[in-house]
Design a protein around this motif. Structure first.
Motif, PDB file in Angstrom:
ATOM      1  N   ASN A  21       0.838  -1.213   0.000  1.00 64.29           N
ATOM      2  CA  ASN A  21       0.000   0.000   0.000  1.00 64.29           C
ATOM      3  C   ASN A  21       0.866   1.252   0.000  1.00 64.29           C
ATOM      4  O   ASN A  21       0.513   2.259  -0.620  1.00 64.29           O
ATOM      5  N   THR A  25      -6.132   0.727  -5.512  1.00 65.45           N
ATOM      6  CA  THR A  25      -5.326   0.110  -4.466  1.00 65.45           C
ATOM      7  C   THR A  25      -4.914  -1.294  -4.893  1.00 65.45           C
ATOM      8  O   THR A  25      -5.531  -1.878  -5.788  1.00 65.45           O
ATOM      9  N   GLU A  50      -5.522  -3.818  -3.380  1.00 63.82           N
ATOM     10  CA  GLU A  50      -6.578  -4.743  -2.944  1.00 63.82           C
ATOM     11  C   GLU A  50      -7.353  -5.270  -4.152  1.00 63.82           C
ATOM     12  O   GLU A  50      -7.987  -6.311  -4.081  1.00 63.82           O
TER      13      GLU A  50
END
Length: 195
Positions: free
Chosen positions: A164, A175, A177
């Motif tokens: 991150n 991101t 993610e």
């Protein structure tokens, strides 16, 4: 809200006014001279525009993690200078909310989209792209800092936890993610050099 971008000077000077101007550190003369010599070489190269008329001139001068100016800059930052940072300041750097981290990005982080961020993975959009990346990745190990499997896997785990920060530093809009073939490639790239 639009992001604000800052100059190099603003990045470097951010938060320095919070340090007592009378606080001092002691440095070994050899270390100081090595730092002085590195900055002397950087100045010698960049003060004369004829030294960098072509991008290839700058690329050759900068080198990589194993040789050239970037090798020396990396050594100064991570090995030499870091041992002289007072503990109370080092603790502030490590707590994740350092008063020395400018919340605004430096000007060179400007981009219009994630696809414009050139980190060596920008063209990886599919499984077949990732396979091509892997072919090159495993045969091009000159810049790797983690060359055995145990070190590499340890770095992969650590880098995955810290990715991150990479996304923030590179000014990505999305991101990590949101898993993608590009994210996998970025994790492998990062693990090859992460300390």
């Amino acid at each position: 809200m639009d992001k604000k971008y800052t100059s190099i000077e603003e990045q470097v000077n951010y938060g320095l006014n919070s340090i007592d101007p009378n606080e001092e550190v002691t440095i070994k003369t050899r270390d100081l001279l090595e730092i002085f010599q590195v900055f002397g070489e950087l100045n010698r190269f960049f003060h004369q525009p004829t030294h960098y008329e072509r991008l290839s001139d700058v690329t050759e001068f900068l080198g990589n993690r194993n040789q050239g100016a970037y090798h020396l800059i990396h050594k100064m930052y991570y090995e030499l200078l870091s041992k002289y940072i007072p503990k109370h300041i080092d603790d502030e750097f490590r707590d994740g909310d350092s008063p020395f981290d400018n919340p605004d990005f430096p000007y060179y982080y400007r981009n219009n989209s994630d696809d414009e961020i050139a980190d060596g993975t920008e063209n990886i959009k599919s499984k077949s792209d990732f396979i091509e990346f892997l072919k090159n990745f495993r045969t091009n190990t000159n810049d790797w800092g983690n060359t055995n499997l145990e070190d590499f896997l340890e770095a992969l785990e650590a880098y995955t936890k810290d990715v991150n920060s990479y996304y923030k530093n590179m000014n990505f809009q999305r991101t990590p993610e949101e898993a993608s073939w590009r994210v996998f490639a970025q994790l492998l790239n990062g693990a090859s050099i992460y300390e």
